[in-house]
Design a protein around this motif. Structure first.
Motif, PDB file in Angstrom:
ATOM      1  N   UNK A 204       0.827  -1.207   0.000  1.00  0.00           N
ATOM      2  CA  UNK A 204       0.000   0.000   0.000  1.00  0.00           C
ATOM      3  C   UNK A 204       0.862   1.258   0.000  1.00  0.00           C
ATOM      4  N   UNK A 205       0.373   2.275  -0.710  1.00  0.00           N
ATOM      5  CA  UNK A 205       1.092   3.546  -0.801  1.00  0.00           C
ATOM      6  C   UNK A 205       0.771   4.436   0.392  1.00  0.00           C
ATOM      7  N   UNK A 206       1.433   5.571   0.435  1.00  0.00           N
ATOM      8  CA  UNK A 206       1.220   6.519   1.534  1.00  0.00           C
ATOM      9  C   UNK A 206       0.141   7.550   1.219  1.00  0.00           C
ATOM     10  N   UNK A 207      -0.333   7.609  -0.043  1.00  0.00           N
ATOM     11  CA  UNK A 207      -1.227   8.713  -0.414  1.00  0.00           C
ATOM     12  C   UNK A 207      -2.576   8.281  -0.972  1.00  0.00           C
ATOM     13  N   UNK A 208      -2.854   6.979  -1.072  1.00  0.00           N
ATOM     14  CA  UNK A 208      -4.139   6.523  -1.585  1.00  0.00           C
ATOM     15  C   UNK A 208      -4.808   5.596  -0.578  1.00  0.00           C
ATOM     16  N   UNK A 209      -6.137   5.646  -0.556  1.00  0.00           N
ATOM     17  CA  UNK A 209      -6.914   4.762   0.314  1.00  0.00           C
ATOM     18  C   UNK A 209      -7.855   3.948  -0.560  1.00  0.00           C
ATOM     19  N   UNK A 210      -7.847   2.644  -0.384  1.00  0.00           N
ATOM     20  CA  UNK A 210      -8.708   1.776  -1.170  1.00  0.00           C
ATOM     21  C   UNK A 210     -10.173   1.994  -0.818  1.00  0.00           C
ATOM     22  N   UNK A 211     -11.048   1.662  -1.759  1.00  0.00           N
ATOM     23  CA  UNK A 211     -12.485   1.742  -1.510  1.00  0.00           C
ATOM     24  C   UNK A 211     -12.874   0.823  -0.354  1.00  0.00           C
ATOM     25  N   UNK A 212     -14.037   1.100   0.199  1.00  0.00           N
ATOM     26  CA  UNK A 212     -14.545   0.306   1.310  1.00  0.00           C
ATOM     27  C   UNK A 212     -14.645  -1.165   0.926  1.00  0.00           C
ATOM     28  N   UNK A 213     -14.213  -2.039   1.836  1.00  0.00           N
ATOM     29  CA  UNK A 213     -14.290  -3.494   1.727  1.00  0.00           C
ATOM     30  C   UNK A 213     -13.324  -4.087   0.696  1.00  0.00           C
ATOM     31  N   UNK A 214     -12.449  -3.275   0.121  1.00  0.00           N
ATOM     32  CA  UNK A 214     -11.451  -3.805  -0.805  1.00  0.00           C
ATOM     33  C   UNK A 214     -10.379  -4.576  -0.047  1.00  0.00           C
ATOM     34  N   UNK A 215      -9.912  -4.010   1.051  1.00  0.00           N
ATOM     35  CA  UNK A 215      -8.889  -4.647   1.885  1.00  0.00           C
ATOM     36  C   UNK A 215      -9.573  -5.407   3.026  1.00  0.00           C
ATOM     37  N   UNK A 216      -9.291  -6.680   3.193  1.00  0.00           N
ATOM     38  CA  UNK A 216      -9.931  -7.456   4.269  1.00  0.00           C
ATOM     39  C   UNK A 216      -9.565  -6.925   5.648  1.00  0.00           C
ATOM     40  N   UNK A 217     -10.357  -7.303   6.625  1.00  0.00           N
ATOM     41  CA  UNK A 217     -10.092  -6.913   8.004  1.00  0.00           C
ATOM     42  C   UNK A 217      -8.814  -7.566   8.501  1.00  0.00           C
ATOM     43  N   UNK A 218      -8.267  -7.005   9.573  1.00  0.00           N
ATOM     44  CA  UNK A 218      -7.045  -7.559  10.157  1.00  0.00           C
ATOM     45  C   UNK A 218      -7.261  -9.010  10.600  1.00  0.00           C
ATOM     46  N   UNK A 219      -8.461  -9.298  11.109  1.00  0.00           N
ATOM     47  CA  UNK A 219      -8.771 -10.650  11.558  1.00  0.00           C
ATOM     48  C   UNK A 219      -8.772 -11.637  10.388  1.00  0.00           C
ATOM     49  N   UNK A 220      -9.386 -11.227   9.275  1.00  0.00           N
ATOM     50  CA  UNK A 220      -9.426 -12.099   8.099  1.00  0.00           C
ATOM     51  C   UNK A 220      -8.029 -12.274   7.484  1.00  0.00           C
TER      52      UNK A 220
END
Length: 263
Positions: A204-220
């Motif tokens: 992951x970069x320092x300046x972009x945020x992925x759309x909601x639910x694109x990146x799984x939760x820490x638990x998953x």
């Protein structure tokens, strides 16, 4: 006193040698195999879709045919139909070839293609572009197999930047039986499947945020072995050849660790 001094200096020299050896082993752990590489470019016609697909093959030069090879398919980030985008990540593709991976880098956009939508529900309006990329990936893999019938492929991994990462995730989701690992460089739209196979990772970069639910939760991520790596001092647009030497080295180190199960 002389014996003590001599013993002291002997111990000091020993510590110095051990330290140098340790640093050497640490650095070599992340450096690619020193291998001569070959770069070949192709333009192949997918007659079913009536689409020309340029791609480059970065391969290690070997004296004899290997028993098996590891294949990586790389997909570039969106470049507004720039025709040489598939050659614009050479720091990564060359490094993979030196490490022994046969690396296919695909040109996904052609002059005259419609530009990618920038408004609306991105997971809907950009899906046709990802589906087209998925078709390119599958076609190029089959073309490579046809050109090299004597090579046994032991694994196929996908790597993609941004939009290329989205299409890589889609391809692995639809064809998990073909793909071993997926590494995305800051993809933003296509949700990562919650699954053990293929294995998914994302830098992951320092300046972009992925759309909601694109990146799984820490638990998953913990449960399914998904690696999410927050890079330091690397922006989204510095993940191609425009990045600094230090940034490129950081990205290559993480990619190699993930591909070689050292993460």
């Amino acid at each position: 006193m002389k014996r003590r001094a001599k013993r002291f200096y002997t111990i000091l020299v020993g510590i110095f040698i051990l330290t140098i050896t340790a640093f050497a082993s640490m650095s070599s752990e992340y450096e690619p195999v020193s291998t001569e590489i070959q770069i070949d470019t192709f333009e192949v016609l997918d007659s079913v879709r009536n689409r020309l697909i340029p791609y480059a093959l970065y391969s290690p030069v070997t004296k004899k045919t290997p028993d098996s090879i590891r294949v990586v398919i790389f997909s570039h980030g969106y470049g507004s139909n720039y025709s040489r985008n598939y050659l614009n990540y050479s720091y990564l593709t060359k490094n993979l070839a030196r490490a022994g991976f046969w690396t296919l880098s695909i040109q996904h956009e052609l002059l005259g293609d419609p530009l990618i939508p920038k408004e609306g529900n991105m997971q809907v309006v950009r899906m046709p572009f990802w589906v087209r990329g998925e078709g390119n990936i599958l076609f190029v893999l089959n073309d490579f197999k046809r050109k090299h019938p004597g090579l046994k492929i032991s694994s196929v991994d996908l790597i993609g930047h941004s939009n290329g990462g989205d299409m890589s995730v889609l391809t692995a989701k639809d064809h998990p039986e073909l793909i071993r690992k997926v590494i995305t460089l800051d993809h933003l739209r296509m949700p990562v499947p919650i699954t053990l196979k293929p294995q998914f990772s994302s830098l992951r970069s320092t300046d972009k945020v992925a759309d909601s639910l694109v990146i799984p939760s820490a638990e998953d991520c913990l449960k399914y072995g998904i690696h999410i790596v927050q890079l330091k001092h690397v922006t989204h647009n510095e993940m191609n050849d425009e990045g600094s030497r230090k940034q490129k080295k950081q990205i290559n180190q993480y990619i190699q660790k993930i591909l070689e199960d050292r993460f």
